[in-house]
Motif scaffolding. Structure first.
Motif: not given
Length: 196
Positions: A34-57
């Motif tokens: 609603a605030a205009g943000a776009r994000f990706r869900l549950h990516p793997t950034l590193a082994s053992g590091c899986n945030p719920d969402l990321v604002l990639s850029s």
């Protein structure tokens, strides 16, 4: 200390709990969108590091920590009783250690880490979204995540300007920014509101 978990009536409500797409996650995602943000869900950034969402850029990694499972200082349990008490205490300690390890891995990979308690999101999803977006604004100007940023209400206002994340150019309502091609070929258009 028992090495095996003993089945108890209290444990019935804990079986089958969701790991992803929990109600607090959905509330936060809705408020961010609603605030205009776009994000990706549950990516793997590193082994053992899986945030719920990321604002990639913007390189912002967000975790939604459940009050019970991650030990909220206000709503989490600090003591346990019953036949599984030592096992619960050990499990909560492992959860805290895993959370700290995942946050550190994300930081080492160049991400700004935002961790939100379930109770924060339930109290005000919009305020939780503003906290995430304030971290994005702080990252824009090179502010370290541990340095206090301006109060959220001054950083992000409802009558702010929607800006293209990649170029910083102001966008007209409904206009889509240039974004970056995602790994699956879609265009990512992370945008946020900030005061002029």
């Amino acid at each position: 200390m028992s090495e095996r978990w003993v089945s108890t009536p209290a444990a019935t409500g804990l079986r089958g709990r969701r790991n992803n797409d929990t109600e607090p996650e959905l509330l936060l995602r809705s408020a961010l969108h609603a605030a205009g943000a776009r994000f990706r869900l549950h990516p793997t950034l590193a082994s053992g590091c899986n945030p719920d969402l990321v604002l990639s850029s913007r390189r912002i990694a967000v975790w939604v920590d459940g009050d019970f499972w991650h030990g909220c200082p206000v709503h989490g349990r600090t003591t346990f009783n019953g036949p599984n008490a030592p096992l619960w205490a050990a499990k909560m300690q492992r959860n805290r250690e895993r959370d700290a390890r995942a946050s550190e891995l994300a930081r080492q990979a160049g991400w700004t880490v935002v961790r939100l308690w379930e109770c924060e999101i339930r109290a005000s999803p919009a305020d939780a979204a503003r906290r995430v977006l304030a971290a994005a604004s702080a990252a824009d100007v090179g502010v370290d995540e541990h340095v206090a940023v301006e109060p959220v209400d001054r950083v992000i206002q409802g009558r702010g300007v929607q800006a293209d994340i990649d170029t910083g150019d102001a966008l007209e309502p409904g206009q889509v920014g240039e974004g970056e091609p995602g790994s699956d070929g879609e265009v990512v258009t992370d945008a946020f509101f900030r005061s002029p």
